[in-house]
Write an enzyme that holds these catalytic residues in place. Structure first.
Site, PDB file in Angstrom:
ATOM      1  N   LYS A  43       0.800  -1.219   0.000  1.00  0.00           N
ATOM      2  CA  LYS A  43       0.000   0.000   0.000  1.00  0.00           C
ATOM      3  C   LYS A  43       0.840   1.279   0.000  1.00  0.00           C
ATOM      4  CE  LYS A  43      -3.607  -0.064  -0.424  1.00  0.00           C
ATOM      5  NZ  LYS A  43      -4.760  -0.381  -1.309  1.00  0.00           N
TER       6      LYS A  43
HETATM    7  N1  PMP Z   1      -2.996  -7.189   1.246  1.00  0.00           N
HETATM    8  C1  PMP Z   1      -2.939  -6.346   2.264  1.00  0.00           C
HETATM    9  C2  PMP Z   1      -2.238  -6.779   3.514  1.00  0.00           C
HETATM   10  C3  PMP Z   1      -3.552  -5.088   2.174  1.00  0.00           C
HETATM   11  O1  PMP Z   1      -3.495  -4.232   3.213  1.00  0.00           O
HETATM   12  C4  PMP Z   1      -4.228  -4.732   0.981  1.00  0.00           C
HETATM   13  C5  PMP Z   1      -4.893  -3.409   0.842  1.00  0.00           C
HETATM   14  N2  PMP Z   1      -5.989  -3.173   1.654  1.00  0.00           N
HETATM   15  C6  PMP Z   1      -4.268  -5.667  -0.069  1.00  0.00           C
HETATM   16  C7  PMP Z   1      -3.624  -6.875   0.094  1.00  0.00           C
HETATM   17  C8  PMP Z   1      -5.024  -5.404  -1.337  1.00  0.00           C
HETATM   18  O2  PMP Z   1      -4.451  -4.454  -2.188  1.00  0.00           O
HETATM   19  P1  PMP Z   1      -5.337  -3.551  -3.118  1.00  0.00           P
HETATM   20  O3  PMP Z   1      -6.011  -2.521  -2.232  1.00  0.00           O
HETATM   21  O4  PMP Z   1      -4.390  -2.941  -4.069  1.00  0.00           O
HETATM   22  O5  PMP Z   1      -6.380  -4.399  -3.777  1.00  0.00           O
END
Ligand code: PMP
Length: 328
Positions: A43
């Protein structure tokens, strides 16, 4: 070389070959080590993309405030990058995430408001509370990672090209779970622009409606999951633009088996979404056994962010999630 901005260290993460899973499948399984970003997760990219967008449009000035609703990692990314730029950060987060993430947010000087987890339609959902907090804070912007295109576009500009180059243009399959959809959107759009035949899987935990949405255009979920930061029940602007071929459901038991397998066999102590992604990569690899296909996924964050859950025997016992050996 004189350089030294923390913001300049986001991205350009290594692509690591997961030896044990490559051996088990006869494929080449790789994970992009996003836990090595300065704020410790994938993130950081969304955070930097969105901050740059606000700066470019003149919406955020030194002394200004960034407000966001987040399961934790976006807040940690924003706060990590905000410090050297002179911004304050206010975070609204659900109160069922790990203490480790709250400790980090507080250490970084965020104003942290924890709220009970409720369905999105409830006005008290952390998303709506963050929006209202931004409106009530003078000189504040609402990052709005779910709908803000600077999130997915930053992955199109950085994560996608890095995977393409690091795999020596050989990536066959990409799989990733969905939180805002920013990562899967940017990476899938970029990879398909290079090779339309690259297959993209959206990985879905129990309790999330992404798989049912992809199958029959409605968000329906069964069960629940201890994973954090992933799984949604609505179509976000960032996920809307993702180029997905297949959904792949992965239950928590497979995630926890993988989590402990990776720590012991590969020296990789990873968070729940990274373990879910690699459990999916293993399933995909076994489907294509001994094909040498290059399968890439994202190692979203580190397991130390989840010690009190993923590596806590009492917690796991309580959830009926006892790690099992992965058959080899
Ligand atoms: N894994 C973790 C640990 C996250 O914090 C997030 C984001 N909330 C994601 C995966 C997913 O990423 P994205 O928001 O780009 O879909």
């Amino acid at each position: 070389m004189l350089s030294g901005y923390l913001g300049d260290t986001v991205g350009s993460t290594p692509l690591i070959k997961i030896k044990s899973l490559s051996k088990l499948t006869g494929c080449e399984i790789y994970g992009k080590a996003e836990f090595l970003n300065p704020g410790g997760s994938v993130k950081d990219r969304a955070a930097l993309g969105m901050i740059r967008g606000f700066e470019k449009r003149g919406e955020l000035k030194p002394g200004g405030t960034i407000v966001e609703g987040t399961a934790g990692n976006t807040g940690i990314g924003l706060a990590t990058l905000a410090a050297e730029r002179g911004y304050r950060v206010k975070i609204v987060a659900p109160n069922n995430q790990t203490e480790e993430k709250y400790t980090l947010l507080r250490a970084l000087g965020c104003e942290l408001t924890l709220v009970p987890p409720v369905p999105f339609r409830d006005e008290n959902h952390f998303y709506h509370q963050a929006k209202r907090l931004a409106e009530a804070t003078p000189g504040a912007v609402w990052a709005n990672q779910f709908e803000n295109p600077d999130n997915g576009n930053f992955h199109f500009e950085t994560t996608g090209p890095e995977i393409w180059a690091q795999s020596q243009e050989k990536v066959d399959i990409f799989c990733m779970s969905v939180g805002t959809g920013g990562t899967i959107s940017g990476v899938s759009r970029y990879l398909k622009s290079k090779n339309e035949n690259i297959e993209v899987y959206a990985v879905d935990p129990d309790g999330s409606g992404i798989a049912s949405y992809l199958e029959r255009s409605e968000f329906v979920a069964t069960g629940s999951s201890i994973t954090e930061g992933i799984g949604i029940m609505r179509l976000t602007e960032n996920f809307k633009s993702a180029r997905v071929d297949f959904p792949l459901r992965v239950p928590d038991q497979d995630m926890i088996d993988m989590c402990h397998h990776l720590a012991r066999n590969d020296g990789l102590v990873l968070g729940s979404s990274a373990a879910l992604n690699l459990a999916a990569a293993l399933k995909i690899g076994l489907k294509h056994k001994n094909s040498n296909k290059v399968i890439v996924t994202i190692l979203c964050d580190h397991g130390s962010r989840y010690f009190t859950k993923l590596f806590n025997q009492d917690f796991l016992k309580d959830k009926n999630l006892i790690p099992r050996a992965i058959p080899g």
